[in-house]
Design an enzyme around this catalytic site. Sequence first.
Site, PDB file in Angstrom:
ATOM      1  N   MET A  55      25.042 -20.899  86.800  1.00  0.00           N
ATOM      2  CA  MET A  55      25.812 -19.721  87.216  1.00  0.00           C
ATOM      3  C   MET A  55      24.957 -18.462  87.086  1.00  0.00           C
ATOM      4  O   MET A  55      25.486 -17.340  87.116  1.00  0.00           O
ATOM      5  CB  MET A  55      27.089 -19.593  86.375  1.00  0.00           C
ATOM      6  CG  MET A  55      28.007 -20.806  86.565  1.00  0.00           C
ATOM      7  SD  MET A  55      29.734 -20.460  86.239  1.00  0.00           S
ATOM      8  CE  MET A  55      29.661 -19.927  84.555  1.00  0.00           C
ATOM      9  N   GLY A  56      23.650 -18.650  86.938  1.00  0.00           N
ATOM     10  CA  GLY A  56      22.750 -17.501  86.917  1.00  0.00           C
ATOM     11  C   GLY A  56      22.697 -16.784  85.578  1.00  0.00           C
ATOM     12  O   GLY A  56      23.142 -17.308  84.572  1.00  0.00           O
ATOM     13  N   LEU A  78      19.874 -16.189  84.053  1.00  0.00           N
ATOM     14  CA  LEU A  78      19.116 -17.319  83.499  1.00  0.00           C
ATOM     15  C   LEU A  78      18.451 -16.987  82.167  1.00  0.00           C
ATOM     16  O   LEU A  78      18.073 -15.847  81.911  1.00  0.00           O
ATOM     17  CB  LEU A  78      18.057 -17.754  84.525  1.00  0.00           C
ATOM     18  CG  LEU A  78      18.622 -18.156  85.892  1.00  0.00           C
ATOM     19  CD1 LEU A  78      17.477 -18.461  86.868  1.00  0.00           C
ATOM     20  CD2 LEU A  78      19.547 -19.359  85.776  1.00  0.00           C
ATOM     21  N   GLY A 129      17.309 -21.748  78.190  1.00  0.00           N
ATOM     22  CA  GLY A 129      18.048 -23.013  78.306  1.00  0.00           C
ATOM     23  C   GLY A 129      17.994 -23.533  79.738  1.00  0.00           C
ATOM     24  O   GLY A 129      17.646 -24.693  79.982  1.00  0.00           O
ATOM     25  N   HIS A 130      18.297 -22.647  80.682  1.00  0.00           N
ATOM     26  CA  HIS A 130      18.227 -23.034  82.101  1.00  0.00           C
ATOM     27  C   HIS A 130      16.794 -23.438  82.465  1.00  0.00           C
ATOM     28  O   HIS A 130      16.577 -24.422  83.172  1.00  0.00           O
ATOM     29  CB  HIS A 130      18.615 -21.850  83.000  1.00  0.00           C
ATOM     30  CG  HIS A 130      20.018 -21.352  82.820  1.00  0.00           C
ATOM     31  ND1 HIS A 130      20.301 -20.098  82.330  1.00  0.00           N
ATOM     32  CD2 HIS A 130      21.220 -21.932  83.073  1.00  0.00           C
ATOM     33  CE1 HIS A 130      21.618 -19.915  82.310  1.00  0.00           C
ATOM     34  NE2 HIS A 130      22.205 -21.009  82.741  1.00  0.00           N
ATOM     35  N   GLY A 177      22.802 -29.372  80.759  1.00  0.00           N
ATOM     36  CA  GLY A 177      22.514 -29.122  79.347  1.00  0.00           C
ATOM     37  C   GLY A 177      23.550 -29.766  78.425  1.00  0.00           C
ATOM     38  O   GLY A 177      24.745 -29.710  78.706  1.00  0.00           O
ATOM     39  N   LYS A 210      24.414 -28.614  75.811  1.00  0.00           N
ATOM     40  CA  LYS A 210      25.220 -27.548  75.215  1.00  0.00           C
ATOM     41  C   LYS A 210      26.655 -27.642  75.729  1.00  0.00           C
ATOM     42  O   LYS A 210      27.602 -27.391  74.999  1.00  0.00           O
ATOM     43  CB  LYS A 210      24.628 -26.191  75.551  1.00  0.00           C
ATOM     44  CG  LYS A 210      25.481 -25.118  74.978  1.00  0.00           C
ATOM     45  CD  LYS A 210      24.981 -23.758  75.236  1.00  0.00           C
ATOM     46  CE  LYS A 210      26.079 -22.814  74.873  1.00  0.00           C
ATOM     47  NZ  LYS A 210      26.684 -22.185  76.030  1.00  0.00           N
ATOM     48  N   GLN A 261      31.129 -31.256  79.645  1.00  0.00           N
ATOM     49  CA  GLN A 261      30.802 -31.142  81.065  1.00  0.00           C
ATOM     50  C   GLN A 261      29.901 -32.297  81.496  1.00  0.00           C
ATOM     51  O   GLN A 261      30.108 -32.906  82.551  1.00  0.00           O
ATOM     52  CB  GLN A 261      30.108 -29.796  81.304  1.00  0.00           C
ATOM     53  CG  GLN A 261      29.547 -29.602  82.686  1.00  0.00           C
ATOM     54  CD  GLN A 261      29.109 -28.168  82.909  1.00  0.00           C
ATOM     55  OE1 GLN A 261      29.932 -27.302  83.162  1.00  0.00           O
ATOM     56  NE2 GLN A 261      27.822 -27.908  82.824  1.00  0.00           N
ATOM     57  N   ARG A 271      26.472 -15.722  78.217  1.00  0.00           N
ATOM     58  CA  ARG A 271      27.517 -14.897  77.595  1.00  0.00           C
ATOM     59  C   ARG A 271      27.038 -14.210  76.309  1.00  0.00           C
ATOM     60  O   ARG A 271      27.725 -13.311  75.824  1.00  0.00           O
ATOM     61  CB  ARG A 271      28.771 -15.728  77.309  1.00  0.00           C
ATOM     62  CG  ARG A 271      29.530 -16.122  78.567  1.00  0.00           C
ATOM     63  CD  ARG A 271      30.904 -16.709  78.257  1.00  0.00           C
ATOM     64  NE  ARG A 271      31.703 -16.882  79.463  1.00  0.00           N
ATOM     65  CZ  ARG A 271      31.833 -18.035  80.139  1.00  0.00           C
ATOM     66  NH1 ARG A 271      31.222 -19.115  79.721  1.00  0.00           N
ATOM     67  NH2 ARG A 271      32.582 -18.093  81.232  1.00  0.00           N
TER      68      ARG A 271
HETATM   69  P1  AMP Z   1      25.616 -22.129  83.146  1.00  0.00           P
HETATM   70  O1  AMP Z   1      24.759 -21.211  83.941  1.00  0.00           O
HETATM   71  O2  AMP Z   1      26.049 -21.572  81.829  1.00  0.00           O
HETATM   72  O3  AMP Z   1      26.729 -22.744  83.950  1.00  0.00           O
HETATM   73  O4  AMP Z   1      24.685 -23.347  82.747  1.00  0.00           O
HETATM   74  C1  AMP Z   1      23.957 -24.061  83.708  1.00  0.00           C
HETATM   75  C2  AMP Z   1      23.344 -25.263  83.037  1.00  0.00           C
HETATM   76  O5  AMP Z   1      22.507 -24.832  81.966  1.00  0.00           O
HETATM   77  C3  AMP Z   1      24.390 -26.197  82.436  1.00  0.00           C
HETATM   78  O6  AMP Z   1      23.988 -27.540  82.652  1.00  0.00           O
HETATM   79  C4  AMP Z   1      24.342 -25.841  80.968  1.00  0.00           C
HETATM   80  O7  AMP Z   1      24.734 -26.900  80.129  1.00  0.00           O
HETATM   81  C5  AMP Z   1      22.878 -25.519  80.789  1.00  0.00           C
HETATM   82  N1  AMP Z   1      22.649 -24.691  79.611  1.00  0.00           N
HETATM   83  C6  AMP Z   1      23.332 -23.564  79.257  1.00  0.00           C
HETATM   84  N2  AMP Z   1      22.893 -23.101  78.080  1.00  0.00           N
HETATM   85  C7  AMP Z   1      21.926 -23.953  77.657  1.00  0.00           C
HETATM   86  C8  AMP Z   1      21.099 -24.022  76.501  1.00  0.00           C
HETATM   87  N3  AMP Z   1      21.172 -23.118  75.532  1.00  0.00           N
HETATM   88  N4  AMP Z   1      20.219 -25.044  76.405  1.00  0.00           N
HETATM   89  C9  AMP Z   1      20.128 -25.973  77.392  1.00  0.00           C
HETATM   90  N5  AMP Z   1      20.878 -25.958  78.509  1.00  0.00           N
HETATM   91  C10 AMP Z   1      21.773 -24.974  78.641  1.00  0.00           C
END
Ligand code: AMP
Length: 276
Positions: free
Chosen positions: A21-22, A24, A27-28, A138, A140, A144, A178
């Site tokens: 969801m950007g 970034l 983690g991403h 992830g 995390k 999901q 967040r």
């Molecule tokens: P989001 O942008 O939050 O929807 O996350 C996109 C992807 O990044 C999802 O697969 C999340 O699980 C992964 N993700 C988010 N935070 C982390 C993190 N701290 N470490 C590893 N992957 C992450």
Amino acid sequence: MQALSTEMRLQGKILSLVPTMGFLHEGHLSLMHRAKAASDILITSIFVNPTQFGPNEDFGAYPRNLERDSALCQSAGVDILFTPEASDLYGDGYQTYISLESLPNHLCGLSRPGHFRGVATVVAKLFHITQPHIAVFGQKDYQQVLIIRRMVQDLDMNVDIIAGPTIREPDGLAKSSRNAYLTDAQRPAARSLHQSLLMSQKMVDSGVVDVKLIVKAACLLIQSFDDTVIDYVSICHSETLEPLETIDGPALMALAVRVGKTRLIDNTILKPDLTE
Ligand code: AMP
């Protein structure tokens, strides 16, 4: 995008997708590196998916910075950055959704009704559009990943799902878009999620197997910080997410806590020492 993916597949390329969801962060980027290493063409999507947000959630406020994200994607070796608009994915008259029977009836699914229906639907759509051989998510967002694996298996989707480890800030806080909402004063409270997971593993190491005791101690630790409201602290089966009473094998400990207005999640697999 679909035509491009079809063309690349015809050329024999292995395609990977990292849906995001950007806004970034590392983690991403770690997921992108993982995907890049396993494929010829790395596709990343940035889409703040309206159908996975509840009416009182932060869809409007969700942090966005496409310029910065594009630069990060470039440096991570992303070959194609896919950034659809909501109207591209959910056109007039849209009415098809994917929902799972029981996995969403636990953890985040309870406090975010409809969230995983939105997630499963958008991930299925992104798979159909980008046609990846591999998709990386992830740990995390543990629930999901389980839900996506289940959907892929149940609906015979031909995509390998890879899960990457949670990347953390130096203080242990799991990286999250967040986290941008947090004030400096809220950081100690935010850190308490990871601290409580570490403390719980220590309790398990010292022989505590009673889930109630561990959950209580974790809640006390989190509540000792101002501005925290616990959504859930749960120890459950790592595949079915059914609650456990005793830890007699690897168990998922997952938690969601509101720090001020920011909802944070984290998890770990608690591992008892079974050598005796
Ligand atoms: P989001 O942008 O939050 O929807 O996350 C996109 C992807 O990044 C999802 O697969 C999340 O699980 C992964 N993700 C988010 N935070 C982390 C993190 N701290 N470490 C590893 N992957 C992450």
